[in-house]
Design a protein around this motif. Structure first.
Motif, mmCIF file in Angstrom:
data_model
loop_
_atom_site.group_PDB
_atom_site.id
_atom_site.type_symbol
_atom_site.label_atom_id
_atom_site.label_comp_id
_atom_site.label_asym_id
_atom_site.label_seq_id
_atom_site.Cartn_x
_atom_site.Cartn_y
_atom_site.Cartn_z
ATOM 1 N N LEU A 75 32.903 31.141 33.211
ATOM 2 C CA LEU A 75 31.523 31.493 33.558
ATOM 3 C C LEU A 75 31.390 32.957 33.972
ATOM 4 C CD1 LEU A 75 30.251 28.323 35.425
ATOM 5 C CD2 LEU A 75 29.725 29.091 33.134
ATOM 6 N N LYS A 76 32.498 33.573 34.354
ATOM 7 C CA LYS A 76 32.427 35.002 34.676
ATOM 8 C C LYS A 76 32.130 35.826 33.437
ATOM 9 C CE LYS A 76 35.201 34.767 38.779
ATOM 10 N NZ LYS A 76 36.527 34.365 39.187
ATOM 11 N N VAL A 100 26.600 39.897 43.038
ATOM 12 C CA VAL A 100 26.997 39.216 41.797
ATOM 13 C C VAL A 100 28.251 39.874 41.224
ATOM 14 C CG1 VAL A 100 26.284 38.638 39.458
ATOM 15 C CG2 VAL A 100 24.648 38.455 41.315
ATOM 16 N N LYS A 102 30.608 41.251 42.915
ATOM 17 C CA LYS A 102 31.746 40.779 43.706
ATOM 18 C C LYS A 102 32.170 39.392 43.249
ATOM 19 C CE LYS A 102 30.720 43.300 47.940
ATOM 20 N NZ LYS A 102 29.914 43.208 49.151
ATOM 21 N N ILE A 103 31.188 38.534 42.971
ATOM 22 C CA ILE A 103 31.525 37.182 42.535
ATOM 23 C C ILE A 103 32.209 37.217 41.173
ATOM 24 C CG2 ILE A 103 30.541 34.962 41.818
ATOM 25 C CD1 ILE A 103 28.455 35.329 44.015
ATOM 26 N N LYS A 104 31.688 38.035 40.281
ATOM 27 C CA LYS A 104 32.236 38.097 38.929
ATOM 28 C C LYS A 104 33.478 38.980 38.835
ATOM 29 C CE LYS A 104 28.103 37.048 36.195
ATOM 30 N NZ LYS A 104 28.499 35.865 35.443
ATOM 31 N N GLU A 105 33.840 39.600 39.947
ATOM 32 C CA GLU A 105 34.998 40.490 39.996
ATOM 33 C C GLU A 105 34.908 41.612 38.975
ATOM 34 O OE1 GLU A 105 38.831 38.296 41.276
ATOM 35 O OE2 GLU A 105 37.743 36.840 40.075
#
Lengths: 300, 279
Positions: A75-76, A100, A102-105
């Protein structure tokens, strides 16, 4: 062609009673623009919810990118917005997008680029709660594009927007599609899908009715619109023709003639002329996606 | 882990209400030091709290951690709303869609709980050390650093309590209702323990044996009230009852184990609910 998403025999039963998705299977290939069509409550959002890890499937399977990654990592590489834009109201547009990232790196480098793309760069320091619905929806698209996703999933992106907002979102989708991004667009607005999609999946009551290209769905035999001085005589004559399936009388004394086999306009004209009927009006038409869709979903 | 904490702290610190509560919490904690300045004078009778021995090592560890325990409610509000807001804003859904796993989501919340508990414990440790060195009658190294298990007890008490709040936030999905639920739970524990004490097992100690397993009771059991330990109060008690009451103030391994088990249960249940629920 590279497969992005494979769904096989997916089922979802809510509360042991509501069978929201029934045995749905389809595949999404890279580079196409897909539309999921269906009336409200046909299981579009549920299907998307399942592949996006927010709804639990009852049975069946789905695989992102041939199943090489766990769902949350896959999902990233996906950009998705469902139904309404969800952000932290107390953060600014830019802060929300950084979260977002940060979440998705991924690095923050794309934040400004995407805000610019959706036309929100001037409002990047405004709090999300001060945005209009159209702006919220555009921020959601910017957020979904942050990672330059392999596929962009949009669930009813124009829901609740005013005409300008709808236009902006639609132009944005077309722009993104033209850049070669794979798109999956769920909608019940058919002209929306007809305008941007190359492929469609049609759902009704959780069942898949059609899966294929938009052209394939439209390429049926078509129908004629006819008018003459004596429609009763015309009707009788037409019913004797072997290629004609049925006739409906519609507005303005026009006859709608549906076909069994292919029949060209000149052939029909010639046939009627030989039978002594001179037409005032002859048009060969193909169903629009809307008519096709209604036909498909009204059957049985 | 650093990434998860960064995500969580951005969510918390950009929120004005949370930031206000967190800052107020630490300011209020430091107000414990103000107790030192309480002085009464009634004619010839003078009472200076700091001179009553509450800031004596090692008693100060017990006293300060007990008092600080009351302020945990501030952070409880922060934690409940940090969880419930994710539901009300719909951002839980979006976080998962953006590629956070459900495990990471719970972990990021739990790590925040740990950080809060750790920060509070360190804060109390430093403050007690300063207060103690200013007022304690004994400052020998061996005495100063004895009874430090109260700091550990304080840390575990906070982790347990905050995990409970986290669980309620996920279960109830609305901050106000979750806090209401916490209150009701507290009352329910009180009623059940009263029933056990007066109705079901009257005149025995059985109620306490069962009681200690209740989540909130087990947490407050870790650090028992310190007041009856003060010599002034002990003297009054002895005068009234005619005998010296013997109480156990120390933290037992069993009590620690109960709180740890509850913490594990709450975190696992939170994860379980999140996994099972359709968003």
């Amino acid at each position: 062609m590279e497969t992005i998403l494979t769904i096989s025999n997916l089922n979802k039963i809510f509360n042991k009673r509501v069978h929201a998705v029934k045995n749905v299977s389809f595949e999404i290939y890279k580079g196409n623009v897909y539309g999921i069509l269906g009336p409200n409550g046909s299981g579009k959002s549920t299907t998307l919810g399942i592949v996006l890890n927010v709804v639990n499937k009852t049975s069946g399977d789905y695989k992102w990118f041939n199943g090489n990654l766990p769902t949350h990592d896959a999902l990233k590489k996906v950009g998705a917005i469902i139904e309404r834009p969800n952000f932290y109201p107390y953060m600014t547009a830019e802060e929300n997008l950084k979260l977002v990232c940060k979440i998705k790196e991924i690095p923050y480098s794309k934040v400004n680029e995407k805000l610019d793309l959706v036309g929100l760069i001037d409002r990047k320091d405004s709090k999300f709660r001060t945005f209009s619905l159209g702006m919220k929806q555009r921020l959601a698209i910017a957020s979904a594009l942050l990672n330059d996703p392999e596929i962009l999933i949009l669930d009813e992106p124009t829901n609740g927007l005013d005409p300008q907002g709808i236009r902006q979102i639609r132009d944005l989708i077309k722009l993104i599609a033209s850049q070669g991004t794979t798109i999956l667009l769920a909608s019940h607005l058919l002209d929306e899908v007809e305008k941007v999609c190359s492929h469609v999946v049609v759902l009704r009551y959780g069942e898949m009715l059609y899966h294929g290209s938009v052209d394939g769905m439209l390429s049926n035999e078509g129908f004629f619109e006819l008018k003459s001085d004596n429609n009763t005589h015309l009707k009788e004559t037409l019913l004797n023709h072997p290629s004609i399936d049925s006739i409906k009388e519609e507005e303005e004394d026009k006859l709608f003639v549906y076909l069994k086999d292919s029949l060209e306009a000149n052939e029909l004209n010639k046939y009627l002329f030989e039978k002594g009927i001179i037409l005032q009006h002859l048009v060969k038409r193909k169903n629009s996606l809307e008519e096709q869709f209604l036909q498909l979903t009204n059957k049985n | 882990m650093k990434r998860l904490l960064k995500i969580e702290f951005q969510k918390l610190l950009k929120n004005r209400a949370s930031k206000f509560l967190i800052i107020s919490y630490f300011i209020l904690l430091s107000f414990i030091a103000l107790i030192a300045s309480i002085k009464f004078e009634f004619g010839t009778f003078r009472l200076h709290i700091a001179e009553q021995g509450i800031f004596n090592f090692p008693y100060i560890w017990h006293f300060n951690t007990y008092i600080a325990g009351y302020f945990k409610l501030f952070l409880a509000i922060v934690i409940v709303s940090m969880m419930a807001n994710e539901y009300t804003y719909g951002t839980l859904k979006q976080n998962l869609i953006d590629g956070m796993s459900k495990k990471e989501f719970i972990l990021s919340k739990f790590l925040t709980v740990i950080v809060f508990a750790l920060a509070s414990s360190i804060f109390i440790f430093i403050m007690s050390l300063i207060l103690g060195y200013s007022f304690s009658s004994y400052t020998e190294f061996g005495i100063v650093f004895s009874d430090l298990e109260y700091i550990l007890g304080f840390f575990l008490k906070l982790v347990g309590f905050f995990s409970f709040c986290l669980f309620l936030g996920i279960l109830v999905k609305r901050s106000a209702f979750a806090l209401g639920f916490l209150l009701i739970w507290n009352i329910a524990e009180g009623i059940i323990s009263a029933l056990l004490r007066w109705k079901i097992f009257p005149d025995t100690n059985t109620y306490a044996k069962i009681n200690q397993f209740f989540p909130l009771e087990s947490m407050s059991n870790l650090i028992k009230e310190p007041f009856s330990r003060l010599s002034a109060i002990k003297n009054i008690e002895t005068t009234i009852t005619g005998e010296e009451a013997i109480r156990d103030y120390s933290i037992h391994f069993g009590e620690i184990a109960i709180v740890c088990v509850w913490t594990a249960i709450f975190i696992y249940l939170s994860y379980y609910i999140l996994r099972k629920r359709d968003l």
